[in-house]
Design an enzyme around this catalytic site. Structure first.
Site, mmCIF file in Angstrom:
data_model
loop_
_atom_site.group_PDB
_atom_site.id
_atom_site.type_symbol
_atom_site.label_atom_id
_atom_site.label_comp_id
_atom_site.label_asym_id
_atom_site.label_seq_id
_atom_site.Cartn_x
_atom_site.Cartn_y
_atom_site.Cartn_z
ATOM 1 N N ILE A 1 19.211 127.748 -10.457
ATOM 2 C CA ILE A 1 18.385 127.567 -11.648
ATOM 3 C C ILE A 1 17.417 128.745 -11.732
ATOM 4 O O ILE A 1 16.593 128.949 -10.837
ATOM 5 C CB ILE A 1 17.614 126.231 -11.568
ATOM 6 C CG1 ILE A 1 18.597 125.051 -11.499
ATOM 7 C CG2 ILE A 1 16.674 126.077 -12.765
ATOM 8 C CD1 ILE A 1 19.625 125.004 -12.612
ATOM 9 N N ASN B 1 15.140 129.458 -14.224
ATOM 10 C CA ASN B 1 13.789 129.087 -14.668
ATOM 11 C C ASN B 1 13.766 127.567 -14.815
ATOM 12 O O ASN B 1 14.407 127.004 -15.706
ATOM 13 C CB ASN B 1 13.469 129.762 -16.006
ATOM 14 C CG ASN B 1 12.053 129.454 -16.491
ATOM 15 O OD1 ASN B 1 11.580 128.321 -16.375
ATOM 16 N ND2 ASN B 1 11.377 130.452 -17.023
ATOM 17 N N LYS C 1 11.709 125.552 -15.837
ATOM 18 C CA LYS C 1 11.106 124.985 -17.044
ATOM 19 C C LYS C 1 12.042 125.114 -18.252
ATOM 20 O O LYS C 1 12.310 124.122 -18.947
ATOM 21 C CB LYS C 1 9.804 125.737 -17.309
ATOM 22 C CG LYS C 1 8.873 125.090 -18.270
ATOM 23 C CD LYS C 1 7.480 125.640 -18.030
ATOM 24 C CE LYS C 1 6.729 125.846 -19.303
ATOM 25 N NZ LYS C 1 5.429 126.497 -19.050
ATOM 26 N N LYS D 1 25.736 128.909 -12.935
ATOM 27 C CA LYS D 1 26.966 128.366 -13.514
ATOM 28 C C LYS D 1 26.855 128.036 -15.007
ATOM 29 O O LYS D 1 27.860 127.855 -15.679
ATOM 30 C CB LYS D 1 27.406 127.100 -12.754
ATOM 31 C CG LYS D 1 27.827 127.370 -11.316
ATOM 32 C CD LYS D 1 28.837 126.355 -10.784
ATOM 33 C CE LYS D 1 28.226 125.015 -10.420
ATOM 34 N NZ LYS D 1 29.235 124.129 -9.755
ATOM 35 N N GLY D 2 25.638 127.904 -15.518
ATOM 36 C CA GLY D 2 25.524 127.596 -16.959
ATOM 37 C C GLY D 2 25.078 126.166 -17.211
ATOM 38 O O GLY D 2 25.496 125.236 -16.527
ATOM 39 N N GLU E 1 25.805 123.597 -22.309
ATOM 40 C CA GLU E 1 26.769 122.612 -22.811
ATOM 41 C C GLU E 1 26.703 121.295 -22.029
ATOM 42 O O GLU E 1 26.686 120.217 -22.621
ATOM 43 C CB GLU E 1 28.200 123.161 -22.761
ATOM 44 C CG GLU E 1 28.350 124.633 -23.100
ATOM 45 C CD GLU E 1 27.957 125.000 -24.516
ATOM 46 O OE1 GLU E 1 28.026 124.144 -25.407
ATOM 47 O OE2 GLU E 1 27.561 126.170 -24.728
#
Ligand SMILES: Cc1cc2nc3c(=O)[nH]c(=O)nc-3n(C[C@H](O)[C@H](O)[C@H](O)COP(=O)(O)OP(=O)(O)OC[C@H]3O[C@@H](n4cnc5c(N)ncnc54)[C@H](O)[C@@H]3O)c2cc1C
Lengths: 745, 326
Positions: free
Chosen positions: A636, A638, A640, A708-709, A712
């Site tokens: 991760i 960020n 926030k 990883k994104g 979605e």
């Protein structure tokens, strides 16, 4: 390989670098560019769904005060990229392409632009647009997907390896022979794209062969490509600016008729033309999540092992352009089912072309799959979480290879703890508070951890600041902020001294912001460019101070005026001196995924959403009381803005589950839900506190950053979590979204 | 939007004269409904008479009633101490409507005269007898989820969308009107019409008549009241159905009741027969259910709104349960 022992900025909840600009109004969106001589365009839409324009009366409009031009198919200049469509009428398929606006007299959907009025003020353009009168020779239209003929998408016909092709492992339709089986049909209605910022463009021909577009787009270079092609211009003659985008969610991944129209209008009038769609036009001109029918057959053993799944779907597309999405992807890889078949079809109806909408096909597919999982768990009298654990996949059953990483079990656990899953009763309707029935449900989501190629440039400025540039866009997730954090850690530089510029087609190469791929792709390019810059600076500094020659790039330290070395203050080279060398302090780096890893591993982000809902026994109103969204999205960057993505996705899922529903009156082929009074999206009161949990484990195979994104998976699986919770509360299984009170009373 | 003239009235009589003489003229108050309709081309007044400067925004006692000026803002009425104390049902209904921003613009007169939200009324390319008499009713055989179950005709099945009106009809309010021929009063229940053969007429107001105020008579309905609005989201949506109820209780016995439904007819739908059923009965769910059954007599659904036949009585029962417990 880690450049910094401890990331200082990556992972932290740094405030948005452009937050101040956004809240003070300093951020400029595409409709906010004031150019000398600016004119305003307003589109007139067709009132019939199919047919031909037989007459157009534009006299009154053309004569109205301030009107500069009324463009129609009768007088539109020839757009070199528009071609007469040579389609085989015996074929139902569309393939086709973008709507060629004002190209012919054919009407393909209701509200198709038939005229563009350009005037010196918006009010005058709007007024004159009302004066345009058209007559049509109507033809019979079809806007009902369920009555339209479905077909295999052309790409699948041409390529059996296409993800849209039929898929089978083990035996096809084996579920039919199962003793314990579920067989259900599901419907997702058309859902409309309604980002806060409506689609807009300002088109400016700076010369006869040089075009600048201030455009709402998710891909500056994709838009450049489209319109360079449309006008037969070299790409470098087209400049696309999208510095700020007020939310897009997929609808600006495509080029739309209003963009072509504004460019034509600017050509005709010789003035820059601004064209902003109305909220009403957002329903018909910029894509939507397609109406989709699905059917799932599933069988399982009494001890909860899935033996077979068949998942079919038919999604809507337009008559002139084939649109496909990955509705069935999640079904193929999520659960350990030895026999599995998927069949994806589309059907062309007389509406405008759909487009990806957050969590695109996967969110649609997950509604069916995750509802069916809940139905099967109920049939087996099993806890739905336990049922999923019994069918957990430790490697990809579709591609038969390991996952790059998968921490979905950790997500299950974290989510179950946080929602209070223990309180859930197997029997529906068992929990009640006054007149409200309570229920709990879960839904799983997944999306490919996509990474493409991107270039980033990095430059040391004489002030000691570092400027990075990339053509990527930021449609709201906080791309500039994440990139600044990545650069700050890699360079060992205070984020306040880093500027990341994006949103211009002339910047180094990047794909569109879509498919949750920007941090995976551009983030890695930023890291690589930052490393390359450090090394280049070190080498260049060595000319002035030999100590730099043998130093590690990570030991390079930026001070106010000098480059120096960690633990060696004496080694100093002033920026001014350093930058005197030709080509000094500048790198342009391209980053690409590792092809070998991409062959070896299946790469996905995963999420699970847990919902607690209350359903009123008398009125059928559903209130989502609590949502817990857990994600395995790799590193991760960020915490926030990442949590912000998850919460936004969850609220989008509430809309999908409970209210979003665009309705067409098939007799006229027109929407009857054309404003926010009729088309409902959640208001604040519909959004409970959303608790977010990230596993935050790096994926070493997607990229070096380990991301990883998120975008979605934040939405995929939310709607079924809510639908399953409604079943748990009421015993009513609603298989056609949205779950409005009329379906529960 | 069409081009129009704009005049600002300073005296009621002057405003009335302009509108009475010119059938293409219209009053404009908050403009939150009229301007929207003009933008869509649904209403095309050639002249707008701005009445916002008229001294019609007071909320004050007049004899045995509370008089609420036609230009009092929806938010001002909902927050008014006398309204909250004596007619809390009105405050509840107002607060269930629109949004804070809109209630700060919308006036009492404009609210009761707001036009239907029927999609066919709004779309110029579809038939609508209300917008363009003689073109047919698009909703009759169309998407009629939001439409009427009471009092519809084959010319129009639209519903009146106001929440405030549902409370006012339940509270036996009176509308005060000034016209070219002087002043008159009409019971709130007679303000709106059923569509019949002239759905283009929403109300019984005559050309040029200006609503100046609404009188709400003193009543015992200050405690056991509730406005139940069922909608597709928690806030900021028109009602699927709504129920305004007021009970006068003696212990657990119902001395008197006032009931009305919204979202079910071309006008706010008062339920006189159901009220009678409740008188003298205990305030129990069984009594409420019986009244709701009576309330639904004569209801008729169309293709997409059969759910209202169940939702409306349920909303009524829920409202009564909440009111009794208040
Ligand atoms: C997004 C949105 C959501 C909404 N949601 C709700 C809701 O949930 N519930 C609800 O009840 N309402 C809702 N409304 C409607 C809102 O309540 C009305 O628009 C508002 O009350 C109208 O008041 P106004 O003063 O703005 O009227 P205007 O728009 O100024 O006028 C409306 C009509 O009344 C006439 N008129 C006004 N004053 C007088 C007068 N004194 N005498 C004679 N004629 C007069 C005008 O000529 C015009 O025809 C919503 C509106 C919007 C835009």
């Amino acid at each position: 390989m880690k450049e910094q022992a401890q990331p200082k900025h990556i992972g932290a909840g740094m405030n948005r670098v452009d937050g101040f600009q956004k809240v003070t109004g300093a951020a400029k969106y595409s409709a906010e560019y004031e150019l000398p001589g600016l004119a305003y365009g307003v589109l007139v839409g067709s009132t019939v769904a199919k047919g031909r324009i037989t007459s157009l009366d534009t006299k009154a409009a053309a004569g109205a005060p301030g009107v500069l031009a009324v463009v129609t198919h009768l007088n539109s200049p020839k757009v070199p990229g528009f071609t007469p469509s040579g389609k085989d009428p015996s074929q139902p398929q569309t393939v086709g392409g973008r709507l060629q606006v004002f190209h012919d007299d054919k009407i393909r959907f209701s509200d198709q632009p038939i005229a563009l009025v350009v005037a010196d003020t918006l009010e005058r353009a709007r007024y004159a647009a009302r004066l345009v009168k058209a007559q049509y020779a109507k033809e019979a239209h079809q806007t009902n997907l369920l009555e339209a003929k479905s077909f295999l998408p052309t790409q699948a016909k041409q390529n059996p390896k296409s993800p849209m092709a039929d898929y089978q492992r083990g035996q096809g339709d084996a579920y039919q022979g199962g003793a314990l089986k579920v067989e259900s049909e599901y419907i997702i209605p058309t859902e409309m794209h309604h980002p806060m910022e409506m689609q807009s463009i300002t088109a400016h021909w700076e010369a006869a062969d040089r075009l600048t577009l201030y455009d709402k787009t998710q891909g500056t270079q994709g838009t450049r490509r489209d319109f360079a092609k449309e006008w037969n211009l070299p790409e470098e003659n087209v400049k696309v600016v999208a510095t700020f985008v007020g939310g897009a969610f997929g609808n600006a991944l495509h080029s739309w008729p209003h963009e072509s129209a504004a460019i034509i209008g600017a050509k005709v009038t010789g003035r820059p033309v601004k064209l902003m769609l109305t909220r009403e036009q957002m329903f018909t001109l910029v894509g939507y999540r397609p109406y989709t029918w699905q059917k799932i057959g599933m069988s399982a053993t009494a001890d909860g092992k899935i033996t077979a799944i068949t998942h079919e779907s038919v999604g809507q597309t337009s008559s002139y352009e084939e649109f496909t999405e990955s509705t069935l992807a999640q079904t193929r890889m999520m659960y350990q089912a030895p026999n599995l078949a998927t069949r994806y079809r589309i059907a062309a109806v007389d509406v405008s072309t759909p487009i990806w909408m957050r969590g695109p096909g996967e969110a649609t597919g997950a509604f069916a799959l995750e509802s069916a999982m809940d139905e099967m768990a109920y049939l087996l009298k099993l806890d739905p979480l336990e049922f999923r654990l019994r069918n957990y996949t430790d490697q990809d059953p579709e591609k038969n290879r390991p996952w790059s990483t998968k921490f979905l079990k950790e997500c299950y656990q974290a989510g179950a703890d946080r929602i209070g899953w223990r309180k859930r009763q197997l029997q529906p309707g068992a929990l009640r508070e006054g007149d409200w029935l309570l229920g709990y449900g879960m839904g799983v989501g997944t999306f490919g951890a996509h990474r493409g190629a991107a270039q980033v440039s990095a430059r040391l400025l004489p002030t000691g600041r570092v400027l990075l540039q990339c053509a990527t866009t930021d449609i709201g997730p906080g791309t500039g902020t994440a990139m600044t954090q990545i650069a700050a850690d890699t360079l060992g530089l205070d984020p306040a001294r880093i500027t990341f510029e994006l949103g211009q087609s002339g910047f180094p190469k990047a794909g569109s912001q879509g498919g949750s791929s920007t941090v995976n792709t551009v983030g890695q390019a930023v890291q690589d460019a930052s490393r390359a810059l450090l090394d280049k600076l070190r080498q260049q500094a060595a000319a002035g101070n030999a100590a730099f020659g043998s130093a590690a790039p990570a030991d390079v330290v930026f001070t106010d005026k000098h480059l120096t070395l960690k633990g060696n203050d004496a080694a100093r080279v002033a920026y001014a001196d350093l930058l005197r060398q030709p080509d000094a302090g500048f790198v342009l780096v391209e980053s690409k995924p590792d092809g070998a890893d991409q062959q070896k591993y299946s790469m996905y982000s995963f999420s699970v959403h847990f919902a607690e809902v209350a359903v009123h026994v008398l009125t059928g109103e559903v209130r989502v009381r609590k949502l817990v969204s857990c994600a395995d999205a790799g590193t991760i960057v960020n915490e926030k803005t990442a949590a912000n993505q998850m919460k936004g996705g969850a609220v989008g899922g509430i809309g999908m589950a409970l209210m979003e529903h665009a309705i067409i009156d098939d007799r006229y082929g027109r929407y009857v839900t054309k404003d926010f009074a009729d088309y409902h999206v959640p208001v604040h009161a519909d959004a409970p506190a959303v608790e977010v949990y990230f596993v935050n484990q790096p994926d070493p195979h997607v990229n070096a950053l380990g991301t990883k994104g998120i975008g979605e998976i934040a939405t995929i699986g939310v709607a079924p979590a809510i639908a399953n919770a409604v079943f748990n509360a009421t015993g009513k299984r609603v298989r056609e979204l949205p779950i409005t009170p009329d379906k529960l009373v | 939007m069409n081009q129009f003239q704009y005049v600002r009235a300073t005296k009621p009589q002057a405003a009335i004269e302009v509108v009475a003489k010119d059938p293409t003229a219209a009053f404009i108050a908050g403009g939150t409904n009229l301007v929207d309709l003009m933008k869509r081309g649904v209403m095309t007044p050639q002249k707008l008479v701005d009445i916002n400067r008229l001294p019609l925004n007071k909320i004050e006692r007049q004899g045995n009633a509370l008089r609420v000026g036609a230009l009092a803002l929806n938010s001002a009425v909902a927050n008014d101490a006398q309204v909250r104390e004596h007619h809390p049902l009105l405050a509840l209904a107002l607060q269930a409507g629109a949004s804070g921003q809109l209630r700060n613009m919308a006036t009492v007169g404009g609210n009761m005269l707001q036009r239907t939200r029927c999609a066919y009324f709004y779309d110029l390319s579809m038939p609508c007898n209300k917008r363009q008499p003689g073109t047919g009713c698009g909703a009759l055989e169309g998407i009629n989820r939001m439409h009427a179950i009471f009092g519809a005709s084959d010319k129009c099945i639209a519903v009146h969308p106001s929440d405030m009106s549902v409370a006012l009809v339940a509270l036996d309010a009176t509308v005060l009107v000034s016209g070219p021929k002087g002043d008159r009063q009409l019971p709130f229940a007679d303000l709106h019409r059923l569509p019949g053969n002239t759905p283009e007429k929403d109300t019984n107001l005559l050309p040029g008549e200006l609503i100046t105020a609404v009188d709400i008579p003193d009543s015992p309905f200050a405690k056991h009241v509730h406005y139940q609005k069922v909608r597709e989201r928690a806030s900021y949506a028109f009602a699927l159905v709504s129920a305004a109820v007021a009970l006068d209780l003696d212990g657990n016995t119902i001395k008197a009741a006032r009931l009305a439904l919204g979202g079910v007819a071309h006008k706010p739908w008062r339920l006189a027969a159901a009220e009678q059923v409740l008188v003298g009965q205990p305030a129990t769910e069984a009594s409420f259910r019986r009244a709701a059954e009576v309330a639904m007599q004569g209801a008729k659904a169309f293709k997409h709104n059969a759910f209202k036949l169940k939702l409306a009585p349920n909303a009524l029962v829920q409202a009564l349960k909440t009111a009794a417990a208040a």
